[in-house]
Structure formats: structure tokens, C-alpha cells
Design a protein around this motif. Structure first.
Motif, PDB file in Angstrom:
ATOM      1  N   GLU A   1      12.197 -17.729  -2.021  1.00 26.00           N
ATOM      2  CA  GLU A   1      11.452 -19.032  -3.199  1.00 26.00           C
ATOM      3  C   GLU A   1      11.136 -17.967  -4.200  1.00 26.00           C
ATOM      4  OE1 GLU A   1       8.883 -22.701  -2.588  1.00 26.00           O
ATOM      5  OE2 GLU A   1       9.104 -21.470  -0.355  1.00 26.00           O
ATOM      6  N   ARG A   2      10.049 -17.380  -4.017  1.00 25.19           N
ATOM      7  CA  ARG A   2      10.000 -16.503  -4.764  1.00 25.19           C
ATOM      8  C   ARG A   2       9.745 -15.034  -5.116  1.00 25.19           C
ATOM      9  NH1 ARG A   2       4.360 -18.896  -6.790  1.00 25.19           N
ATOM     10  NH2 ARG A   2       5.108 -17.524  -8.886  1.00 25.19           N
ATOM     11  N   ARG A   3       9.652 -14.505  -6.095  1.00 23.07           N
ATOM     12  CA  ARG A   3      10.037 -13.052  -6.126  1.00 23.07           C
ATOM     13  C   ARG A   3       8.769 -12.330  -6.468  1.00 23.07           C
ATOM     14  NH1 ARG A   3      15.853 -10.833  -5.334  1.00 23.07           N
ATOM     15  NH2 ARG A   3      17.336 -13.126  -4.818  1.00 23.07           N
ATOM     16  N   ILE A   4       8.870 -10.972  -5.935  1.00 16.33           N
ATOM     17  CA  ILE A   4       7.401 -10.235  -7.362  1.00 16.33           C
ATOM     18  C   ILE A   4       8.810  -8.641  -7.314  1.00 16.33           C
ATOM     19  CG2 ILE A   4       6.115  -9.303  -6.420  1.00 16.33           C
ATOM     20  CD1 ILE A   4       6.014 -12.048  -4.439  1.00 16.33           C
ATOM     21  N   VAL A   5       8.725  -8.185  -8.366  1.00 16.93           N
ATOM     22  CA  VAL A   5       9.189  -7.611  -9.127  1.00 16.93           C
ATOM     23  C   VAL A   5       8.588  -6.904 -10.604  1.00 16.93           C
ATOM     24  CG1 VAL A   5      11.418  -6.963 -10.466  1.00 16.93           C
ATOM     25  CG2 VAL A   5      11.770  -8.928  -9.544  1.00 16.93           C
ATOM     26  N   SER A  12       6.204  -9.274 -12.484  1.00 15.56           N
ATOM     27  CA  SER A  12       6.720 -10.955 -12.837  1.00 15.56           C
ATOM     28  C   SER A  12       7.023 -11.117 -10.941  1.00 15.56           C
ATOM     29  CB  SER A  12       7.776 -10.625 -13.366  1.00 15.56           C
ATOM     30  OG  SER A  12       9.119 -10.388 -12.578  1.00 15.56           O
ATOM     31  N   VAL A  13       6.742 -12.096 -11.221  1.00 12.71           N
ATOM     32  CA  VAL A  13       6.234 -13.359 -10.171  1.00 12.71           C
ATOM     33  C   VAL A  13       6.895 -14.346 -10.673  1.00 12.71           C
ATOM     34  CG1 VAL A  13       5.299 -14.199  -8.204  1.00 12.71           C
ATOM     35  CG2 VAL A  13       4.060 -12.531  -9.084  1.00 12.71           C
ATOM     36  N   HIS A  25      10.406  -4.852  -5.240  1.00 15.90           N
ATOM     37  CA  HIS A  25      10.839  -5.707  -4.539  1.00 15.90           C
ATOM     38  C   HIS A  25      10.062  -7.128  -3.682  1.00 15.90           C
ATOM     39  CE1 HIS A  25      13.690  -9.356  -3.544  1.00 15.90           C
ATOM     40  NE2 HIS A  25      13.428  -9.793  -4.577  1.00 15.90           N
ATOM     41  N   ALA A  26       9.775  -8.120  -3.885  1.00 14.94           N
ATOM     42  CA  ALA A  26       9.756  -8.437  -2.705  1.00 14.94           C
ATOM     43  C   ALA A  26       9.952 -10.145  -2.497  1.00 14.94           C
ATOM     44  CB  ALA A  26       7.865  -7.685  -2.204  1.00 14.94           C
ATOM     45  N   ASP A  48      -1.350 -11.764  -2.753  1.00 15.65           N
ATOM     46  CA  ASP A  48      -1.586 -12.457  -3.725  1.00 15.65           C
ATOM     47  C   ASP A  48      -0.867 -13.531  -4.565  1.00 15.65           C
ATOM     48  OD1 ASP A  48      -4.128 -11.029  -4.560  1.00 15.65           O
ATOM     49  OD2 ASP A  48      -3.609 -10.685  -6.137  1.00 15.65           O
ATOM     50  N   ALA A  49       0.764 -13.123  -4.891  1.00 12.60           N
ATOM     51  CA  ALA A  49       1.548 -14.476  -4.214  1.00 12.60           C
ATOM     52  C   ALA A  49       1.346 -15.480  -2.596  1.00 12.60           C
ATOM     53  CB  ALA A  49       3.017 -14.104  -4.254  1.00 12.60           C
TER      54      ALA A  49
END
Length: 184
Positions: free
Chosen positions: A48-52, A7-8, A62-63, A108-109
Motif C-alpha cells: 500500500e505504501r513504499r519506502i524507497v 521517498s514514501v 526498499h520496503a 515513521d511510516a
């Protein structure tokens, strides 16, 4: 690597219940149960955004990213970056390609956010991981920042950059980068 669900999300799209499992993942990955003991899934600035990545509903990677300007000294120019932090893979999952997949999604994010570059600072022990993911160390650069205790600090650990929407040659000349905001 098992099938993971990725998920982003924007920070405000996470409900309160999501932070506890993320905090436990970060505590395991950083071996810092004290830092994330209160269920906070951030250490300094909130992403602000999370990549999980999730496996069976539990977060395993997580980042976080926050957009900000860095000052590039000595000339004082500014550069917009996606400041990346809280990069973590569950210790039981390390060495299985999860981190590589995470960093591909971070790249990509960064493009989706429209920032010219990704930026992070890291410990020397994990510099090779980021290099393998396409990040470039900025040689001879120190970073001034506000740490998680709200103190000014100068960091000589590796400063890394990833070209997102601009070519690497567009990165400004600098010997000091000033992150005028809390560490992610």
C-alpha cells in the motif's frame, strides 16, 4: 553512507516506469531474478505504501507496507498491523547503515498510517538486523499465511513486531497469528 534521496509513496502514485528498477533491486537483494523477472516489483500482495531510497535516481533500498488485521489465536482476537515486507538493500550497499535508515523510515511510516503495530516475518539469518532496528521477536509464535503461490502455509520463521501507536504490552497473547491475505 552517501547522500540518498528518500521517498514514501502510495502504490497508486508510482508510475509504470518505476516498477522495473524496483524489480531489479528486489531481484538482486533476494537473489531471485526469476521472481521479479517480469518487472513486477512485488511478490505477493502489492504494498500500500513504499519506502524507497534512491542514489543518482536508482533505487538502492526498499520496503513495502500494507495495513491488515491479523487473527491472534487461540482466542481469535484481531490486531491491526502494518504488515511489512519486501525489505531490501542493494547488496553493494549492505553494511553501510542504509538498512538502519530504511527501518527508521518504516517506523515513521507505520506511525503516519496510524497502525498500532508493525509486523513482519523473516528468516533466522536476518532476525538480528530487525532486532537492532527495534523489532521484537514473538517467541513461540507461528504464522499461518497465503504464500506467493496462493497456497496456505504455516511459517515457523521469526515473527517480529514493532510498537508504533500502542505500547508493546498491548500486543495480544497468541501462539498462532493468521495473516488472511497474501504475503507482502
Amino acid at each position: 553512507m552517501t547522500d540518498l534521496t528518500w521517498s514514501v509513496s502510495w502504490e497508486t502514485d508510482l508510475d509504470d516506469a518505476a516498477h522495473g528498477p524496483l524489480a531489479r533491486l528486489l531481484a538482486r537483494a533476494y537473489d531471485r531474478p526469476d521472481r521479479f523477472a517480469d518487472g513486477r516489483s512485488w511478490a505477493g500482495a502489492r504494498p500500500e505504501r513504499r519506502i524507497v531510497a534512491h542514489d543518482a535516481g536508482a533505487p538502492v533500498a526498499h520496503a513495502g507496507i500494507v495495513r491488515r488485521f491479523l487473527r491472534a489465536l487461540p482466542d481469535g482476537g484481531e490486531v491491526l498491523v502494518g504488515d511489512v515486507g519486501l525489505v531490501a538493500v542493494d547488496p553493494a550497499r549492505q553494511g553501510r547503515g542504509v538498512g538502519r535508515a530504511l527501518m527508521a523510515r518504516v517506523a515513521d511510516a507505520l506511525v503516519d498510517l496510524g497502525v498500532p503495530f508493525g509486523f513482519l516475518s523473516c528468516g533466522p539469518a536476518v532476525e538480528g538486523f530487525y532486532r537492532a532496528a527495534g523489532w521484537t521477536r514473538l517467541p513461540g509464535v507461528t504464522t499461518r499465511l497465503i504464500d506467493t503461490h496462493h497456497r496456505n502455509r504455516t511459517d515457523t520463521d521469526p515473527a517480529m513486531v514493532l510498537a508504533a501507536a500502542r505500547p508493546p504490552a498491548a500486543w495480544p497473547e497468541a501462539t498462532v497469528l493468521v495473516r488472511d491475505g497474501q504475503l507482502v
